[in-house]
Design a protein around this motif. Structure first.
Motif, PDB file in Angstrom:
ATOM      1  N   GLN A  37      15.566  -2.914   7.283  1.00 40.93           N
ATOM      2  CA  GLN A  37      15.003  -1.792   8.025  1.00 40.93           C
ATOM      3  C   GLN A  37      13.608  -1.447   7.504  1.00 40.93           C
ATOM      4  OE1 GLN A  37      16.749   0.039  10.738  1.00 40.93           O
ATOM      5  NE2 GLN A  37      17.732  -1.973  10.565  1.00 40.93           N
ATOM      6  N   PHE A  38      12.649  -1.369   8.401  1.00 47.12           N
ATOM      7  CA  PHE A  38      11.271  -1.038   8.044  1.00 47.12           C
ATOM      8  C   PHE A  38      11.067   0.476   7.960  1.00 47.12           C
ATOM      9  CE2 PHE A  38      10.759  -5.308   9.708  1.00 47.12           C
ATOM     10  CZ  PHE A  38       9.775  -5.856   8.909  1.00 47.12           C
ATOM     11  N   THR A  39      10.208   0.876   7.019  1.00 49.57           N
ATOM     12  CA  THR A  39       9.678   2.239   6.976  1.00 49.57           C
ATOM     13  C   THR A  39       8.282   2.202   7.582  1.00 49.57           C
ATOM     14  OG1 THR A  39      10.895   2.716   4.946  1.00 49.57           O
ATOM     15  CG2 THR A  39       9.056   4.173   5.483  1.00 49.57           C
ATOM     16  N   HIS A  40       7.965   3.170   8.424  1.00 53.02           N
ATOM     17  CA  HIS A  40       6.706   3.120   9.173  1.00 53.02           C
ATOM     18  C   HIS A  40       5.724   4.207   8.735  1.00 53.02           C
ATOM     19  CE1 HIS A  40       8.856   0.317  11.625  1.00 53.02           C
ATOM     20  NE2 HIS A  40       9.700   1.235  12.081  1.00 53.02           N
ATOM     21  N   TYR A  41       4.441   3.848   8.798  1.00 47.65           N
ATOM     22  CA  TYR A  41       3.359   4.786   8.531  1.00 47.65           C
ATOM     23  C   TYR A  41       2.376   4.696   9.692  1.00 47.65           C
ATOM     24  CZ  TYR A  41       5.319   4.359   3.851  1.00 47.65           C
ATOM     25  OH  TYR A  41       6.184   4.343   2.773  1.00 47.65           O
ATOM     26  N   SER A  42       2.054   5.826  10.271  1.00 46.16           N
ATOM     27  CA  SER A  42       1.133   5.857  11.405  1.00 46.16           C
ATOM     28  C   SER A  42       0.306   7.140  11.337  1.00 46.16           C
ATOM     29  CB  SER A  42       1.904   5.777  12.727  1.00 46.16           C
ATOM     30  OG  SER A  42       2.830   6.841  12.815  1.00 46.16           O
ATOM     31  N   PRO A  43      -0.780   7.221  12.089  1.00 46.69           N
ATOM     32  CA  PRO A  43      -1.584   8.446  12.083  1.00 46.69           C
ATOM     33  C   PRO A  43      -0.788   9.637  12.620  1.00 46.69           C
ATOM     34  CG  PRO A  43      -2.779   6.618  13.074  1.00 46.69           C
ATOM     35  CD  PRO A  43      -1.368   6.163  12.925  1.00 46.69           C
ATOM     36  N   GLU A  44      -0.965  10.773  11.962  1.00 46.27           N
ATOM     37  CA  GLU A  44      -0.305  12.002  12.401  1.00 46.27           C
ATOM     38  C   GLU A  44      -1.361  13.092  12.542  1.00 46.27           C
ATOM     39  OE1 GLU A  44       2.967  12.993   9.830  1.00 46.27           O
ATOM     40  OE2 GLU A  44       3.493  10.888   9.536  1.00 46.27           O
ATOM     41  N   GLU A  45      -1.360  13.770  13.667  1.00 47.89           N
ATOM     42  CA  GLU A  45      -2.403  14.757  13.966  1.00 47.89           C
ATOM     43  C   GLU A  45      -2.323  16.006  13.087  1.00 47.89           C
ATOM     44  OE1 GLU A  45      -2.444  15.717  18.070  1.00 47.89           O
ATOM     45  OE2 GLU A  45      -2.910  13.682  18.753  1.00 47.89           O
ATOM     46  N   ASP A  46      -1.135  16.359  12.633  1.00 48.35           N
ATOM     47  CA  ASP A  46      -0.971  17.631  11.934  1.00 48.35           C
ATOM     48  C   ASP A  46      -1.135  17.518  10.418  1.00 48.35           C
ATOM     49  OD1 ASP A  46       1.270  16.119  11.662  1.00 48.35           O
ATOM     50  OD2 ASP A  46       2.696  17.780  11.885  1.00 48.35           O
ATOM     51  N   THR A  47      -1.540  16.348   9.901  1.00 50.98           N
ATOM     52  CA  THR A  47      -1.735  16.208   8.459  1.00 50.98           C
ATOM     53  C   THR A  47      -2.807  15.176   8.171  1.00 50.98           C
ATOM     54  OG1 THR A  47      -0.704  15.589   6.357  1.00 50.98           O
ATOM     55  CG2 THR A  47       0.158  14.535   8.340  1.00 50.98           C
ATOM     56  N   SER A  48      -3.569  15.409   7.101  1.00 45.25           N
ATOM     57  CA  SER A  48      -4.568  14.433   6.679  1.00 45.25           C
ATOM     58  C   SER A  48      -3.924  13.334   5.831  1.00 45.25           C
ATOM     59  CB  SER A  48      -5.669  15.122   5.858  1.00 45.25           C
ATOM     60  OG  SER A  48      -5.128  15.711   4.690  1.00 45.25           O
ATOM     61  N   ASN A  49      -2.703  13.599   5.339  1.00 45.20           N
ATOM     62  CA  ASN A  49      -2.005  12.599   4.525  1.00 45.20           C
ATOM     63  C   ASN A  49      -1.185  11.662   5.411  1.00 45.20           C
ATOM     64  OD1 ASN A  49      -1.250  11.345   2.076  1.00 45.20           O
ATOM     65  ND2 ASN A  49       0.743  12.355   2.191  1.00 45.20           N
ATOM     66  N   SER A  50      -1.918  10.884   6.175  1.00 47.07           N
ATOM     67  CA  SER A  50      -1.286   9.864   7.015  1.00 47.07           C
ATOM     68  C   SER A  50      -2.276   8.722   7.198  1.00 47.07           C
ATOM     69  CB  SER A  50      -0.878  10.443   8.374  1.00 47.07           C
ATOM     70  OG  SER A  50      -2.009  10.790   9.140  1.00 47.07           O
ATOM     71  N   LEU A  51      -1.798   7.638   7.745  1.00 46.29           N
ATOM     72  CA  LEU A  51      -2.637   6.473   7.973  1.00 46.29           C
ATOM     73  C   LEU A  51      -3.834   6.857   8.849  1.00 46.29           C
ATOM     74  CD1 LEU A  51      -2.575   3.378   7.361  1.00 46.29           C
ATOM     75  CD2 LEU A  51      -1.461   3.101   9.582  1.00 46.29           C
ATOM     76  N   ILE A  52      -5.006   6.327   8.509  1.00 44.53           N
ATOM     77  CA  ILE A  52      -6.247   6.728   9.176  1.00 44.53           C
ATOM     78  C   ILE A  52      -6.336   6.198  10.607  1.00 44.53           C
ATOM     79  CG2 ILE A  52      -7.698   4.779   8.474  1.00 44.53           C
ATOM     80  CD1 ILE A  52      -9.824   6.842   7.665  1.00 44.53           C
ATOM     81  N   SER A  53      -5.687   5.061  10.859  1.00 49.67           N
ATOM     82  CA  SER A  53      -5.695   4.452  12.192  1.00 49.67           C
ATOM     83  C   SER A  53      -4.448   3.594  12.361  1.00 49.67           C
ATOM     84  CB  SER A  53      -6.939   3.592  12.391  1.00 49.67           C
ATOM     85  OG  SER A  53      -6.841   2.806  13.577  1.00 49.67           O
ATOM     86  N   LYS A  54      -3.990   3.455  13.579  1.00 52.09           N
ATOM     87  CA  LYS A  54      -2.800   2.629  13.827  1.00 52.09           C
ATOM     88  C   LYS A  54      -3.124   1.141  13.843  1.00 52.09           C
ATOM     89  CE  LYS A  54      -3.028   2.798  18.895  1.00 52.09           C
ATOM     90  NZ  LYS A  54      -2.288   3.170  20.129  1.00 52.09           N
ATOM     91  N   ASN A  55      -4.413   0.783  13.924  1.00 49.39           N
ATOM     92  CA  ASN A  55      -4.808  -0.620  13.956  1.00 49.39           C
ATOM     93  C   ASN A  55      -5.111  -1.115  12.546  1.00 49.39           C
ATOM     94  OD1 ASN A  55      -4.973  -1.306  16.924  1.00 49.39           O
ATOM     95  ND2 ASN A  55      -6.295   0.501  16.865  1.00 49.39           N
ATOM     96  N   VAL A  56      -4.161  -1.823  11.963  1.00 43.11           N
ATOM     97  CA  VAL A  56      -4.281  -2.286  10.584  1.00 43.11           C
ATOM     98  C   VAL A  56      -4.712  -3.751  10.571  1.00 43.11           C
ATOM     99  CG1 VAL A  56      -3.056  -2.676   8.419  1.00 43.11           C
ATOM    100  CG2 VAL A  56      -2.562  -0.632   9.785  1.00 43.11           C
ATOM    101  N   TYR A  57      -5.903  -4.009  10.016  1.00 46.04           N
ATOM    102  CA  TYR A  57      -6.475  -5.351  10.030  1.00 46.04           C
ATOM    103  C   TYR A  57      -6.189  -6.155   8.764  1.00 46.04           C
ATOM    104  CZ  TYR A  57      -9.399  -3.826  13.995  1.00 46.04           C
ATOM    105  OH  TYR A  57      -9.853  -3.359  15.200  1.00 46.04           O
ATOM    106  N   THR A  58      -6.151  -5.472   7.617  1.00 50.38           N
ATOM    107  CA  THR A  58      -5.985  -6.184   6.352  1.00 50.38           C
ATOM    108  C   THR A  58      -5.343  -5.274   5.318  1.00 50.38           C
ATOM    109  OG1 THR A  58      -7.155  -7.524   4.683  1.00 50.38           O
ATOM    110  CG2 THR A  58      -8.314  -5.598   5.530  1.00 50.38           C
ATOM    111  N   ILE A  59      -4.588  -5.872   4.385  1.00 55.27           N
ATOM    112  CA  ILE A  59      -3.868  -5.135   3.347  1.00 55.27           C
ATOM    113  C   ILE A  59      -4.111  -5.826   2.010  1.00 55.27           C
ATOM    114  CG2 ILE A  59      -1.613  -4.279   2.586  1.00 55.27           C
ATOM    115  CD1 ILE A  59      -0.649  -4.808   5.520  1.00 55.27           C
ATOM    116  N   TYR A  60      -4.346  -5.037   0.947  1.00 59.89           N
ATOM    117  CA  TYR A  60      -4.609  -5.626  -0.371  1.00 59.89           C
ATOM    118  C   TYR A  60      -4.112  -4.687  -1.466  1.00 59.89           C
ATOM    119  CZ  TYR A  60      -7.053  -8.139  -4.081  1.00 59.89           C
ATOM    120  OH  TYR A  60      -7.348  -8.861  -5.210  1.00 59.89           O
ATOM    121  N   GLU A  61      -3.476  -5.237  -2.494  1.00 60.99           N
ATOM    122  CA  GLU A  61      -3.011  -4.445  -3.634  1.00 60.99           C
ATOM    123  C   GLU A  61      -3.956  -4.651  -4.817  1.00 60.99           C
ATOM    124  OE1 GLU A  61       1.107  -3.732  -6.185  1.00 60.99           O
ATOM    125  OE2 GLU A  61       0.644  -5.737  -5.417  1.00 60.99           O
ATOM    126  N   ASP A  62      -4.483  -3.560  -5.383  1.00 59.76           N
ATOM    127  CA  ASP A  62      -5.364  -3.700  -6.538  1.00 59.76           C
ATOM    128  C   ASP A  62      -4.555  -3.714  -7.838  1.00 59.76           C
ATOM    129  OD1 ASP A  62      -4.822  -1.058  -7.323  1.00 59.76           O
ATOM    130  OD2 ASP A  62      -6.683  -0.244  -6.507  1.00 59.76           O
TER     131      ASP A  62
END
Length: 267
Positions: free
Chosen positions: A46-71
């Motif tokens: 089962q996946f956990t999802h993160y998407s932009p939410e209008e009522d909080t700044s603590n959410s994904l900035i955009s639903k279009n995710v181009y690249t992911i990297y772990e520092d």
């Protein structure tokens, strides 16, 4: 095992339009889609999802995710069409970075194409039309690298396709139209390798180092084996058995046996 969007299952992928895949140091699978970011813990279905939410700044900035990297600090950097997010997967806190005309040390462009941390701990962020960014963690700001026609040692193109560091600590920046750029850390400048130097095409997608230290480069006109020491190219096209002359973005890898893989428009 197949993972697909199922409207009847909220734990399925939010979209079948997959744009990025990343496995972090916990073996957690992260999937970037056109409908947000999804997380799959090892052993889970089962996946956990993160998407932009209008009522909080603590959410994904955009639903279009181009690249992911772990520092190295285990933050996830998530490149989108509206900037980049730094995400703490433990606290689930998002920090947004976006381009701003009033802040010269902000991100150069919001459409993020590539993210990479070099062995010195410097994080590099490439964009689709705003060149290259070097992130300074101390000041929480960015230094920009752009193409300047008047500067022969500047970046050759504003479209960054990928960023790579080889076994000799050389940092390579691949561009969509400006060939291969080698970053000089001492001079803070670039050396260029273009069609006129032997590269088969100036639109360069990916780069992988083989066990002999040669760099294999996928382009819009075949595959090239480049020797960084002699600065010589050996080029291969469809007539040599390639799937076609055209390759694709983010479609390159090397396995533990040293076998190289490159994806294109025909396989």
């Amino acid at each position: 095992t197949h993972y697909k969007h199922d409207p009847e299952n909220p734990g399925s992928l939010p979209s079948n339009d997959i744009m990025a895949i990343y496995v972090d140091h916990f073996d957690t699978l992260w999937v970037g889609t056109s409908e947000g970011l999804s997380r799959l813990y090892a052993g889970s279905e089962q996946f956990t999802h993160y998407s932009p939410e209008e009522d909080t700044s603590n959410s994904l900035i955009s639903k279009n995710v181009y690249t992911i990297y772990e520092d190295r600090l285990h933050y996830l950097w998530i490149g989108t069409n509206k900037g980049v997010d730094r995400f703490n997967p433990v606290t689930e806190i998002f920090t947004h970075y976006q381009a701003s005309l009033t802040e010269p040390d902000s991100l150069s462009n919001n459409a993020v194409s590539a993210i990479f941390q070099d062995r010195y701990g410097i994080l590099w962020i490439g964009t689709y039309s705003g060149g290259l960014n070097r992130y300074d963690r101390e000041s929480d700001s960015f230094t920009h690298y752009h193409h300047d026609p008047k500067d022969s040692e500047s970046l050759t193109h504003e479209l960054i396709m990928s960023i790579y560091e080889d076994s000799q600590n050389r940092l390579w920046v691949l561009t969509g139209g400006g060939g291969l750029n080698l970053y000089d850390r001492e001079k803070d400048s670039f050396t260029h390798y273009l069609e006129k130097d032997g590269l088969p095409n100036d639109f360069v997608y990916g780069i992988v180092e083989d066990q002999q230290g040669d760099l294999w480069i996928s382009t819009n006109f075949g595959l090239s084996r480049f020797n960084p020491e002699t600065e010589t190219f050996r080029n291969y096209t469809a007539s040599d058995g390639l799937q076609s002359n055209e390759f694709n973005m983010n479609a390159y890898a090397i396995d533990k046996n040293g076998i190289l893989y490159f994806g294109g428009i025909n396989g």
